[in-house]
Motif scaffolding. Structure first.
Motif, mmCIF file in Angstrom:
data_model
loop_
_atom_site.group_PDB
_atom_site.id
_atom_site.type_symbol
_atom_site.label_atom_id
_atom_site.label_comp_id
_atom_site.label_asym_id
_atom_site.label_seq_id
_atom_site.Cartn_x
_atom_site.Cartn_y
_atom_site.Cartn_z
ATOM 1 N N MET A 14 31.046 -40.317 -79.724
ATOM 2 C CA MET A 14 31.685 -41.431 -79.028
ATOM 3 C C MET A 14 31.628 -41.294 -77.517
ATOM 4 S SD MET A 14 32.444 -43.210 -81.611
ATOM 5 C CE MET A 14 33.401 -44.519 -80.843
ATOM 6 N N GLY A 199 37.581 -48.017 -83.390
ATOM 7 C CA GLY A 199 38.619 -47.925 -82.362
ATOM 8 C C GLY A 199 39.667 -49.010 -82.504
ATOM 9 N N TRP A 201 42.610 -51.063 -80.781
ATOM 10 C CA TRP A 201 42.971 -51.388 -79.403
ATOM 11 C C TRP A 201 43.962 -52.549 -79.364
ATOM 12 C CZ3 TRP A 201 41.136 -47.921 -76.051
ATOM 13 C CH2 TRP A 201 39.985 -47.206 -76.406
ATOM 14 N N GLN A 235 40.439 -44.348 -84.554
ATOM 15 C CA GLN A 235 40.762 -43.677 -83.299
ATOM 16 C C GLN A 235 41.615 -44.586 -82.435
ATOM 17 O OE1 GLN A 235 38.397 -44.565 -80.237
ATOM 18 N NE2 GLN A 235 40.162 -43.880 -79.035
ATOM 19 N N VAL A 236 42.650 -44.016 -81.816
ATOM 20 C CA VAL A 236 43.553 -44.775 -80.954
ATOM 21 C C VAL A 236 43.825 -43.975 -79.696
ATOM 22 C CG1 VAL A 236 45.764 -45.982 -80.789
ATOM 23 C CG2 VAL A 236 44.707 -45.656 -83.018
ATOM 24 N N ASP A 237 43.845 -44.645 -78.543
ATOM 25 C CA ASP A 237 44.428 -44.082 -77.328
ATOM 26 C C ASP A 237 45.875 -44.573 -77.306
ATOM 27 O OD1 ASP A 237 42.023 -42.961 -76.694
ATOM 28 O OD2 ASP A 237 41.529 -44.360 -75.089
#
Length: 264
Positions: A14, A199, A201, A235-237
């Motif tokens: 990524m 991802g 978001w 996947q996460v921020d």
């Protein structure tokens, strides 16, 4: 899940092997080849995301690499972000970025979960339904939720999501939760072709509707789509607000990411 193994996979697939996120941007590898000093960056227009995705630096190569990226984006007249992760080398890189005029924004947690483990439907409040976003009208609903949930202008979201739905509709999933005719929550997911991580978001809920399970339902909705399309991981921020929710759902924290922003 082997945390170190998954983090190594994330860094390689990524970040180091990243692809451009739209037709108006270019991802390129600069600096060292076969040794430390390499940087992967994305350059685009003034409304695109411009920044550093990955680097392989040490104490000797880092100062010159930072200066080279500042010079590159300054010549383009672009504000850009150095997306730093807490496991990146060298340890002094944040200090070098600060000394070069970068300003840190709030840190977020890199959190990952296996998509197949989160596909069970979550109960929605009575009268709330999930509606796919596929056109400009849906984008407007999403932007309205964004402005309510985060208190910031949704103009950039309108532009980005409309472009994605037009240019690469198979690479984005967007959904809005409606209470009658009122949008109360929304989220999107990006599905990079050939990668292992989908991802998540922009998950946000209007204040009056928080704590009712809508966020969890949006995660499950996107997890089902990701798993069906063959993505093993989500996947996460994650912000401080969403981190505990995601942890309860089964996400694990692999690193901390901090955006360091440089303005020309």
């Amino acid at each position: 899940m082997d945390h170190e193994e998954v983090l190594t996979l994330f860094d390689r697939r990524m970040r180091r092997d990243a692809a451009s996120d739209n037709s108006g941007t270019v991802v390129e590898r600069t600096g060292g080849v076969g040794h430390t000093g390499a940087v992967v960056r994305q350059s685009g227009g003034p409304h695109d995301w411009n920044g550093i995705l990955w680097s392989d630096l040490d104490e000797e190569s880092a100062p010159a690499a930072v200066a080279a990226q500042v010079a590159h984006f300054t010549a383009l007249g672009r504000e850009f972000e150095w997306k730093h992760y807490s496991h990146d080398r060298p340890a002094a890189l944040p200090d070098l970025l600060l000394a070069a005029g970068f300003v840190p924004e709030p840190a977020e947690a890199l959190m990952v979960a296996e998509a197949a483990a989160l596909t069970a439907p979550a109960e929605l409040p009575e009268g709330v339904r999930l509606v796919p976003v596929t056109d400009a009208a849906g984008v407007e609903l999403m932007a309205a939720v964004h402005e309510q949930a985060f208190g910031s202008d949704g103009g950039w979201l309108r532009q980005r999501l409309l472009a994605q739905l037009t240019e690469t509709p198979d690479e984005v999933v967007a959904v809005v939760a409606m209470a009658g005719d009122v949008p109360v929550s929304a989220a999107r997911m990006e599905l990079p072709p050939g990668k292992e991580f989908a991802g998540l978001w922009g998950g946000g809920t209007a204040e009056a509707w928080r704590g009712k399970g809508i966020y969890r339902a949006l995660v499950a909705h996107r997890a089902r789509i990701a798993a069906a399309r063959g993505y093993p991981y989500l996947q996460v921020d994650a912000s401080d607000d969403s981190r505990p929710i995601l942890h309860r759902l089964g996400f694990v924290q692999l690193s901390i990411t901090t955006p360091y922003v440089h303005k020309p």
